[in-house]
Design an enzyme around this catalytic site. Structure first.
Site, PDB file in Angstrom:
ATOM      1  N   ASP A 284     -18.669 -22.423  20.234  1.00 42.57           N
ATOM      2  CA  ASP A 284     -19.845 -23.865  21.329  1.00 42.57           C
ATOM      3  C   ASP A 284     -18.830 -23.869  22.385  1.00 42.57           C
ATOM      4  OD1 ASP A 284     -21.818 -23.467  19.625  1.00 42.57           O
ATOM      5  OD2 ASP A 284     -21.201 -25.629  19.723  1.00 42.57           O
TER       6      ASP A 284
ATOM      7  N   GLU B  29     -24.384 -23.766  20.878  1.00 40.47           N
ATOM      8  CA  GLU B  29     -24.699 -24.454  20.849  1.00 40.47           C
ATOM      9  C   GLU B  29     -26.704 -24.753  22.180  1.00 40.47           C
ATOM     10  OE1 GLU B  29     -23.816 -28.468  20.279  1.00 40.47           O
ATOM     11  OE2 GLU B  29     -25.763 -29.653  20.096  1.00 40.47           O
TER      12      GLU B  29
ATOM     13  N   LYS C 148     -26.475 -21.261  18.441  1.00 45.59           N
ATOM     14  CA  LYS C 148     -27.886 -21.940  17.227  1.00 45.59           C
ATOM     15  C   LYS C 148     -28.005 -23.761  17.868  1.00 45.59           C
ATOM     16  CE  LYS C 148     -23.105 -24.074  17.332  1.00 45.59           C
ATOM     17  NZ  LYS C 148     -23.354 -25.225  17.408  1.00 45.59           N
TER      18      LYS C 148
ATOM     19  N   LYS D 244     -26.040 -28.487  15.185  1.00 41.94           N
ATOM     20  CA  LYS D 244     -24.594 -28.611  15.255  1.00 41.94           C
ATOM     21  C   LYS D 244     -23.865 -27.752  14.161  1.00 41.94           C
ATOM     22  CE  LYS D 244     -24.785 -31.930  17.464  1.00 41.94           C
ATOM     23  NZ  LYS D 244     -24.811 -31.906  19.362  1.00 41.94           N
TER      24      LYS D 244
ATOM     25  N   VAL E 268     -15.226 -26.174  20.492  1.00 39.95           N
ATOM     26  CA  VAL E 268     -15.321 -27.348  20.821  1.00 39.95           C
ATOM     27  C   VAL E 268     -16.704 -28.333  19.643  1.00 39.95           C
ATOM     28  CG1 VAL E 268     -13.898 -27.947  22.974  1.00 39.95           C
ATOM     29  CG2 VAL E 268     -16.807 -27.052  22.997  1.00 39.95           C
ATOM     30  N   THR E 269     -16.753 -29.469  19.772  1.00 38.79           N
ATOM     31  CA  THR E 269     -16.031 -30.509  20.176  1.00 38.79           C
ATOM     32  C   THR E 269     -15.666 -30.228  18.258  1.00 38.79           C
ATOM     33  OG1 THR E 269     -17.009 -32.102  19.137  1.00 38.79           O
ATOM     34  CG2 THR E 269     -16.987 -31.441  21.965  1.00 38.79           C
TER      35      THR E 269
ATOM     36  N   CYS F 197     -19.289 -30.084  16.473  1.00 44.46           N
ATOM     37  CA  CYS F 197     -19.757 -28.585  15.878  1.00 44.46           C
ATOM     38  C   CYS F 197     -18.306 -28.248  15.487  1.00 44.46           C
ATOM     39  CB  CYS F 197     -19.930 -27.732  17.010  1.00 44.46           C
ATOM     40  SG  CYS F 197     -21.366 -29.120  17.735  1.00 44.46           S
TER      41      CYS F 197
ATOM     42  N   GLN G 217      -5.900 -34.634   0.799  1.00 45.21           N
ATOM     43  CA  GLN G 217      -6.209 -34.129   0.002  1.00 45.21           C
ATOM     44  C   GLN G 217      -5.805 -32.730  -0.470  1.00 45.21           C
ATOM     45  OE1 GLN G 217     -10.294 -36.319  -1.878  1.00 45.21           O
ATOM     46  NE2 GLN G 217     -10.213 -36.802   0.631  1.00 45.21           N
TER      47      GLN G 217
HETATM   48  N1  TIU Z   1     -21.100 -28.206  20.601  1.00 46.70           N
HETATM   49  C1  TIU Z   1     -20.445 -29.743  20.148  1.00 46.70           C
HETATM   50  O1  TIU Z   1     -19.623 -30.307  19.505  1.00 46.70           O
HETATM   51  N2  TIU Z   1     -21.466 -30.084  20.335  1.00 46.70           N
HETATM   52  C2  TIU Z   1     -21.888 -32.014  20.971  1.00 46.70           C
HETATM   53  O2  TIU Z   1     -22.806 -31.921  21.217  1.00 46.70           O
HETATM   54  N3  TIU Z   1     -20.957 -32.284  20.880  1.00 46.70           N
HETATM   55  C3  TIU Z   1     -20.411 -34.029  21.166  1.00 46.70           C
HETATM   56  O3  TIU Z   1     -19.434 -33.846  20.378  1.00 46.70           O
HETATM   57  N4  TIU Z   1     -21.310 -34.038  21.515  1.00 46.70           N
END
Ligand code: TIU
Length: 231
Positions: free
Chosen positions: A24, A72, A129, A132, A157-158, A162, A202
């Protein structure tokens, strides 16, 4: 076989059975006026990830790894966008609303594109997609199985949204996940740090955490370290 320095310990990686998944890295998350900003985030925090991601992409391509990108986003008619997700942002800034980069988080709009520095090369699959996780309602698992992939290097990200969701999904499917920490970014530095710590805690409950310099050393042992890869 490459051995990558990582936490909780070094991880051996058969490069012929490994793929880099770049998650993403879209204008909608990295630039003002997109989905990330619509959710109230300071999008400038993600810009620093682009250069290390590019160094990682270059190394993966040079080493012959499969490279797969994700985005996304939703269909223009919003038929794949759950109401609960759409209603998360304020009216006027919702998924499908018009913005400076076109309709927010909609496939085909400028904001949905991957940032130019990380643009997919011809032949590199792009997974669109709706959620997430990159496995939810996509053909990613089929693609990885058909290629015999056992190990995933993960960037993007993030970190805590995701990337984490995808790593959890991949781990449950029996894939070894190596999260390249400095190639992941979050709007919240404390969430980024905690998310990485959760992966490798862990004894590596969801996977391993490494960095771009270590991955480049393992994939390209004779290459000179370069700016942007953290060395
Ligand atoms: N790609 C992804 O992480 N989608 C999000 O909406 N991330 C946020 O941190 N909002």
């Amino acid at each position: 076989m490459a051995v990558i320095d990582a936490r909780p310990g070094p991880i051996a990686c058969d490069t012929g059975r490994a793929a880099l998944l770049v998650i993403d890295m879209q204008r909608d998350f990295l630039e003002p006026g997109g989905f990330g900003a619509a959710l109230g985030n300071d999008v400038s925090r993600l810009a620093r990830v682009v250069a290390p991601c590019r160094a990682l992409l270059d190394a993966a391509r040079a080493a012959g790894l499969a490279v797969i990108h994700t985005r996304e986003g939703h269909r223009p008619d919003l038929s794949d966008a759950p109401r609960a997700k759409v209603e998360r942002s304020p009216p006027g800034l919702r998924i499908g609303d018009p913005g400076p980069m076109g309709r927010i988080l909609i496939r085909g709009e400028p904001g949905h594109e991957i940032v130019p520095d990380l643009a997919p090369l011809p032949g590199e699959p792009v997974i669109d997609k709706p959620g997430k996780g990159a496995f939810y309602q996509t053909d990613l698992e089929l693609m990885l199985r058909n290629r015999g992939v056992e190990t995933l290097l993960v960037a993007g990200v993030t970190t805590e949204v995701c990337v984490h969701t995808t790593v959890r999904e991949a781990n449950d499917r029996g894939l070894r996940c190596i999260v390249v920490g400095d190639c992941c970014g979050s709007y919240f530095p404390e969430f980024h740090a905690a998310a990485l710590a959760m992966v490798s805690a862990q004894g590596g409950i969801f996977g391993w955490v490494s960095d771009v310099a270590a991955v480049r050393r393992a994939l390209l042992p004779s290459a000179t370290p370069r700016t942007g890869d953290g060395t």
